[in-house]
Motif scaffolding. Structure first.
Motif, PDB file in Angstrom:
ATOM      1  N   ILE A 290     -34.205   3.295 -12.693  1.00 22.33           N
ATOM      2  CA  ILE A 290     -35.383   2.429 -12.692  1.00 22.33           C
ATOM      3  C   ILE A 290     -36.046   2.603 -11.341  1.00 22.33           C
ATOM      4  CG2 ILE A 290     -36.220   0.053 -12.849  1.00 22.33           C
ATOM      5  CD1 ILE A 290     -33.585  -0.544 -14.376  1.00 22.33           C
ATOM      6  N   LYS A 291     -37.331   2.937 -11.357  1.00 23.47           N
ATOM      7  CA  LYS A 291     -38.058   3.139 -10.108  1.00 23.47           C
ATOM      8  C   LYS A 291     -39.046   2.007  -9.874  1.00 23.47           C
ATOM      9  CE  LYS A 291     -37.556   8.124 -10.333  1.00 23.47           C
ATOM     10  NZ  LYS A 291     -38.221   9.412 -10.358  1.00 23.47           N
ATOM     11  N   ARG A 292     -39.539   1.939  -8.665  1.00 22.37           N
ATOM     12  CA  ARG A 292     -40.448   0.858  -8.269  1.00 22.37           C
ATOM     13  C   ARG A 292     -41.678   0.787  -9.176  1.00 22.37           C
ATOM     14  NH1 ARG A 292     -43.377  -0.490  -2.517  1.00 22.37           N
ATOM     15  NH2 ARG A 292     -42.964  -2.725  -2.667  1.00 22.37           N
ATOM     16  N   ASP A 293     -42.261   1.932  -9.488  1.00 19.79           N
ATOM     17  CA  ASP A 293     -43.458   1.899 -10.339  1.00 19.79           C
ATOM     18  C   ASP A 293     -43.128   1.420 -11.750  1.00 19.79           C
ATOM     19  OD1 ASP A 293     -42.368   4.791 -10.366  1.00 19.79           O
ATOM     20  OD2 ASP A 293     -43.711   4.813 -12.100  1.00 19.79           O
ATOM     21  N   HIS A 294     -41.898   1.622 -12.212  1.00 20.47           N
ATOM     22  CA  HIS A 294     -41.497   1.117 -13.534  1.00 20.47           C
ATOM     23  C   HIS A 294     -41.506  -0.406 -13.552  1.00 20.47           C
ATOM     24  CE1 HIS A 294     -38.860   4.995 -14.086  1.00 20.47           C
ATOM     25  NE2 HIS A 294     -40.148   5.257 -14.096  1.00 20.47           N
ATOM     26  N   VAL A 295     -40.926  -1.013 -12.512  1.00 11.88           N
ATOM     27  CA  VAL A 295     -40.889  -2.475 -12.424  1.00 11.88           C
ATOM     28  C   VAL A 295     -42.307  -3.022 -12.345  1.00 11.88           C
ATOM     29  CG1 VAL A 295     -40.157  -4.437 -11.008  1.00 11.88           C
ATOM     30  CG2 VAL A 295     -38.580  -2.534 -11.414  1.00 11.88           C
ATOM     31  N   PHE A 296     -43.136  -2.416 -11.514  1.00 12.96           N
ATOM     32  CA  PHE A 296     -44.505  -2.904 -11.381  1.00 12.96           C
ATOM     33  C   PHE A 296     -45.323  -2.665 -12.649  1.00 12.96           C
ATOM     34  CE2 PHE A 296     -43.907  -2.810  -6.607  1.00 12.96           C
ATOM     35  CZ  PHE A 296     -43.950  -4.190  -6.481  1.00 12.96           C
TER      36      PHE A 296
ATOM     37  N   GLY B 164     -35.016   2.024  -7.009  1.00 11.19           N
ATOM     38  CA  GLY B 164     -34.683   3.405  -7.369  1.00 11.19           C
ATOM     39  C   GLY B 164     -33.393   3.858  -6.713  1.00 11.19           C
ATOM     40  N   VAL B 165     -33.246   3.548  -5.436  1.00 13.04           N
ATOM     41  CA  VAL B 165     -32.025   3.912  -4.714  1.00 13.04           C
ATOM     42  C   VAL B 165     -30.825   3.192  -5.319  1.00 13.04           C
ATOM     43  CG1 VAL B 165     -30.819   3.738  -2.496  1.00 13.04           C
ATOM     44  CG2 VAL B 165     -33.225   4.434  -2.561  1.00 13.04           C
ATOM     45  N   LEU B 166     -30.982   1.890  -5.588  1.00 11.06           N
ATOM     46  CA  LEU B 166     -29.852   1.094  -6.067  1.00 11.06           C
ATOM     47  C   LEU B 166     -29.478   1.374  -7.525  1.00 11.06           C
ATOM     48  CD1 LEU B 166     -30.642  -2.307  -4.329  1.00 11.06           C
ATOM     49  CD2 LEU B 166     -29.129  -0.461  -3.554  1.00 11.06           C
TER      50      LEU B 166
ATOM     51  N   GLN C   8     -42.732   3.772  -0.788  1.00  9.82           N
ATOM     52  CA  GLN C   8     -43.937   4.368  -1.351  1.00  9.82           C
ATOM     53  C   GLN C   8     -43.596   5.282  -2.533  1.00  9.82           C
ATOM     54  OE1 GLN C   8     -47.232   5.060   0.793  1.00  9.82           O
ATOM     55  NE2 GLN C   8     -46.801   3.248   1.977  1.00  9.82           N
ATOM     56  N   ASN C   9     -42.329   5.392  -2.824  1.00 15.61           N
ATOM     57  CA  ASN C   9     -41.892   6.281  -3.892  1.00 15.61           C
ATOM     58  C   ASN C   9     -41.020   5.529  -4.900  1.00 15.61           C
ATOM     59  OD1 ASN C   9     -43.058   8.935  -3.052  1.00 15.61           O
ATOM     60  ND2 ASN C   9     -41.960   8.419  -1.183  1.00 15.61           N
ATOM     61  N   GLU C  10     -39.716   5.840  -4.937  1.00 24.04           N
ATOM     62  CA  GLU C  10     -38.840   5.222  -5.932  1.00 24.04           C
ATOM     63  C   GLU C  10     -38.497   3.774  -5.642  1.00 24.04           C
ATOM     64  OE1 GLU C  10     -35.847   7.453  -3.238  1.00 24.04           O
ATOM     65  OE2 GLU C  10     -37.937   7.664  -3.842  1.00 24.04           O
TER      66      GLU C  10
END
Length: 171
Positions: free
Chosen positions: A148-154, A141-143, A135-137
């Protein structure tokens, strides 16, 4: 004003869509929509189906102009498992465009857990010793150490979806 419904209330996905919508005079309506696929999509086809189902369900909720679905999953090439993300956009005429985002190799620890039937969202929380990463990075984001965070990819997927919708290639 143009209405854009997103088939989830996941904060990372809503953030990506809202970022796009704010610069394009659209209002965003998050709607909980069942993806119609497993909690852990295991290939591109299943992940894309989830995104498409979310887009269709979101658009139909309250007669929105557009519906968008974003879905995360995994896919395997050879012996390597990758994180994958798909998006789908639909309009009032049920025209659909789809797009995929970045792919990141999953460490063996994560892919082994997924192969044992666990959901990546749960495994990554244990792996990173955090909570609610999806629900966050996000796993990406972790890797990538939050480069690069999840919202960036989306967000990138949302841009591609609307670009394809507005400027379709004709055969």
């Amino acid at each position: 004003m143009t209405t854009l419904a997103i088939g989830t209330k996941n904060p990372a996905k809503v953030k990506a869509v809202t970022r796009y919508a704010e610069s394009h005079s659209m209002t965003v309506h998050p709607v909980n929509v069942d993806s119609g696929v497993s909690n852990q999509p295991m290939n591109d086809a299943e992940t894309l189906t989830g995104a498409t189902n979310r887009a269709m369900g979101a658009r139909q909720a309250n007669g929105n102009d557009f519906g968008i679905g974003l879905e995360g999953g995994v896919m395997t090439v050879g012996r390597t498992m990758y994180l994958c993300s798909w998006g789908a956009l639909t309009d009032q005429d049920d025209n659909i465009v789809t797009a995929s985002g970045a792919r990141v190799t999953l460490p063996e620890t994560l892919s082994t857990g997924i192969q044992k039937g666990y959901e990546l969202g749960d495994i990554i929380d244990d792996f990173a010793q955090q909570k609610n990463i999806k629900q966050n990075e996000g796993t990406i984001g972790v890797l990538t150490n939050n480069l690069i965070k999840r919202d960036h990819v989306f967000f990138e997927i949302v841009q591609i979806l609307f670009a394809q919708y507005k400027y379709p290639i004709r055969d």
